[in-house]
Write a protein that holds these residues in place. Structure first.
Motif, PDB file in Angstrom:
ATOM      1  N   VAL A 195      47.816  38.974  76.921  1.00 44.60           N
ATOM      2  CA  VAL A 195      47.212  37.999  75.995  1.00 44.60           C
ATOM      3  C   VAL A 195      46.161  37.189  76.738  1.00 44.60           C
ATOM      4  CG1 VAL A 195      47.692  36.236  74.285  1.00 44.60           C
ATOM      5  CG2 VAL A 195      49.535  37.698  75.102  1.00 44.60           C
TER       6      VAL A 195
ATOM      7  N   ASN B 233      49.572  31.816  77.605  1.00 45.06           N
ATOM      8  CA  ASN B 233      50.392  33.024  77.677  1.00 45.06           C
ATOM      9  C   ASN B 233      49.930  34.069  78.693  1.00 45.06           C
ATOM     10  OD1 ASN B 233      52.393  32.587  75.504  1.00 45.06           O
ATOM     11  ND2 ASN B 233      50.552  32.431  74.250  1.00 45.06           N
TER      12      ASN B 233
ATOM     13  N   SER C  45      52.218  34.501  81.827  1.00 45.60           N
ATOM     14  CA  SER C  45      53.576  34.969  81.519  1.00 45.60           C
ATOM     15  C   SER C  45      53.568  36.358  80.909  1.00 45.60           C
ATOM     16  CB  SER C  45      54.317  33.975  80.626  1.00 45.60           C
ATOM     17  OG  SER C  45      53.478  33.376  79.706  1.00 45.60           O
ATOM     18  N   SER C  46      52.496  36.711  80.187  1.00 48.95           N
ATOM     19  CA  SER C  46      52.460  38.077  79.653  1.00 48.95           C
ATOM     20  C   SER C  46      52.257  39.091  80.779  1.00 48.95           C
ATOM     21  CB  SER C  46      51.382  38.223  78.574  1.00 48.95           C
ATOM     22  OG  SER C  46      50.097  38.102  79.105  1.00 48.95           O
TER      23      SER C  46
ATOM     24  N   TYR D 298      55.533  39.370  82.504  1.00 47.55           N
ATOM     25  CA  TYR D 298      56.452  40.168  81.681  1.00 47.55           C
ATOM     26  C   TYR D 298      56.153  41.655  81.814  1.00 47.55           C
ATOM     27  CZ  TYR D 298      58.849  41.973  77.564  1.00 47.55           C
ATOM     28  OH  TYR D 298      59.659  42.705  76.733  1.00 47.55           O
ATOM     29  N   LEU D 299      54.885  42.033  81.633  1.00 51.05           N
ATOM     30  CA  LEU D 299      54.572  43.472  81.652  1.00 51.05           C
ATOM     31  C   LEU D 299      54.770  44.072  83.034  1.00 51.05           C
ATOM     32  CD1 LEU D 299      51.585  44.509  82.916  1.00 51.05           C
ATOM     33  CD2 LEU D 299      50.760  43.148  81.040  1.00 51.05           C
TER      34      LEU D 299
ATOM     35  N   PHE E 141      55.447  53.170  79.389  1.00 51.76           N
ATOM     36  CA  PHE E 141      55.105  51.742  79.341  1.00 51.76           C
ATOM     37  C   PHE E 141      54.896  51.297  77.895  1.00 51.76           C
ATOM     38  CE2 PHE E 141      51.480  48.649  79.577  1.00 51.76           C
ATOM     39  CZ  PHE E 141      52.044  47.673  80.393  1.00 51.76           C
TER      40      PHE E 141
ATOM     41  N   GLY F  15      59.661  38.989  74.066  1.00 48.79           N
ATOM     42  CA  GLY F  15      58.775  39.256  75.203  1.00 48.79           C
ATOM     43  C   GLY F  15      58.771  38.061  76.130  1.00 48.79           C
ATOM     44  N   TRP F  16      57.609  37.444  76.321  1.00 48.35           N
ATOM     45  CA  TRP F  16      57.490  36.313  77.231  1.00 48.35           C
ATOM     46  C   TRP F  16      57.601  34.987  76.479  1.00 48.35           C
ATOM     47  CZ3 TRP F  16      53.972  39.968  75.920  1.00 48.35           C
ATOM     48  CH2 TRP F  16      52.914  39.577  75.114  1.00 48.35           C
ATOM     49  N   VAL F  17      57.897  35.021  75.173  1.00 51.14           N
ATOM     50  CA  VAL F  17      58.012  33.788  74.390  1.00 51.14           C
ATOM     51  C   VAL F  17      59.468  33.548  74.024  1.00 51.14           C
ATOM     52  CG1 VAL F  17      57.295  32.574  72.320  1.00 51.14           C
ATOM     53  CG2 VAL F  17      55.707  34.101  73.462  1.00 51.14           C
TER      54      VAL F  17
END
Lengths: 222, 180
Positions: free
Chosen positions: A66, A71, A74-75, A78-79, B50, B89-91
């Protein structure tokens, strides 16, 4: 397989199309099977190969990434850490970014030292230089996207360097930064440049590069 | 028997003759194709894995959340709002959910989800009619969630756990009260 192909070929006559692209003689002096030192002629193709990997891995990364200051980090975290093969796909894009510059540089050296930039291939040298600059632009804009400390300060410094250009420096800074600070507007802007504008320009330039090399042929033996 | 052996021998030579018929060009085509395929697979398989990761991720079982005390419930449903922890996810967020809770005559606690099974509006319990009514298209349900009008299915319910006088709600499941 074969019958599907001939069914299509009967109707569309595709064989001459791909023959035109794929079937051509490789001169002896650029074939490493004849002279091993001819491997230096591979660098251009390798640059293209890594570029294809960059395009593919980049497309997949945007499934999770993102471009937003809240974000972005953190995205990426995360990935990279939570998604299966995330470290590999991001690793391909990360290391490929450096490798593409290295390969391109070696390709440039080969062209320079074999004198391949001379007439009638001057225009292709110019296109190659433009591709070089677009690649550096891709590297610069992509570096900001993870939105960590390194990304932030590298971009800050980069923009300050651009600002020192005479006359237009302040405008370049304003254009790149998009706002009063390196922040929300810089990130979206760099993302757009990184995934839409520069790749489009690069593909157009690559098209020209390949068209010319096919038209003019590889420069002769030394 | 000797016939069979001779036959086998013939077949063998036929096969090796056949193998010799593969041209140099064909061999190179296959080898190049296999090498290229291996390279392409090495690049694309991690990327595809992925991309499809959400499909293969195991859904974590929803935690039960304490929402109220059994002693506060009657046979008339009451609306309870409660928060659940949601990781997307990341939220990470705490969205609010609504449940309508009642105790039946036997003292069993039931909790219904007020999402209408017609088109997803939020239904309300109208105590004067002793029915759930949907404001959108007039769907009606009994206090057990059985569909009376418009809606094709009964209201979903929450899985309920009662422990030490407290009511805990978990996952949303299809209604099983009305099938009895």
């Amino acid at each position: 397989m074969k019958s599907v192909y001939s069914w299509m070929d009967e109707r569309l006559d595709i064989t001459p199309l791909w023959r035109d692209i794929a079937d051509h003689e490789v001169p002896e002096h650029v074939n490493p099977a004849h002279h091993f030192s001819a491997f230096v002629y591979c660098f251009g193709g390798l640059t293209f190969f890594v570029t294809v990997i960059q395009i593919l891995s980049g497309m997949f990364l945007t499934m999770y990434y993102v471009p937003d200051i809240i974000n972005a980090h953190s995205s990426v975290d995360y990935l990279q850490n939570k998604v299966a093969f995330g470290d590999i796909v991001r690793g391909m894009h990360h290391w490929g970014a450096s490798l593409v510059i290295v390969m391109m540089f070696l390709h440039t050296l080969r062209v320079f030292f074999t004198g391949s930039y001379k007439a009638p291939r001057e225009m292709n040298w110019v296109i190659g230089m433009l591709i070089f600059m677009v690649m550096l632009g891709l590297g610069f804009t992509g570096y900001l996207l993870p939105w960590d400390n390194k990304a932030y300060f590298a971009t800050k410094v980069g923009i300050q360097i651009a600002e020192t250009a005479p006359v237009i420096g302040a405008y370049i800074k304003e254009f790149l930064q998009g706002g009063p600070v390196v922040g929300a507007q810089t990130l979206t802007r760099f993302f757009a440049i990184h995934v839409f504008f520069l790749p489009a320009v690069m593909l157009a330039l690559l098209g020209g590069h390949f068209f010319m090399i096919r038209k003019q042929g590889i420069s002769g033996p030394l | 028997m000797s016939d069979g052996i001779a036959k086998g021998h013939d077949q063998h030579t036929e096969q090796s003759n056949h193998k010799k018929e593969m041209s140099r060009r064909q061999f190179l085509t296959y080898t190049l194709g296999a090498t290229g395929g291996f390279l392409a697979a090495g690049i694309t398989i991690p990327m595809i894995r992925f991309a499809v990761d959400p499909l293969l991720e195991k859904g974590e079982a929803t935690d039960f959340v304490k929402v109220t005390e059994v002693s506060k419930l009657t046979t008339t449903p009451i609306e309870i709002r409660f928060q659940v922890n949601q990781v997307d996810g990341w939220v990470e967020s705490n969205p609010e959910l609504i449940a309508w809770l009642r105790k039946d005559e036997a003292g069993n606690v039931t909790a219904l989800s007020p999402v209408c099974k017609h088109l997803g509006c939020t239904v309300n319990f109208v105590s004067t009619d002793n029915k759930y009514e949907c404001p959108c298209h007039g769907a009606q349900y009994t206090n057990e969630g059985k569909n009376l009008k418009v809606a094709p299915l009964p209201l979903d319910e929450y899985s309920v756990k009662v422990d030490n006088g407290s009511v805990y709600l978990g996952q949303i499941i299809p209604n099983h009260l009305t099938s009895k």
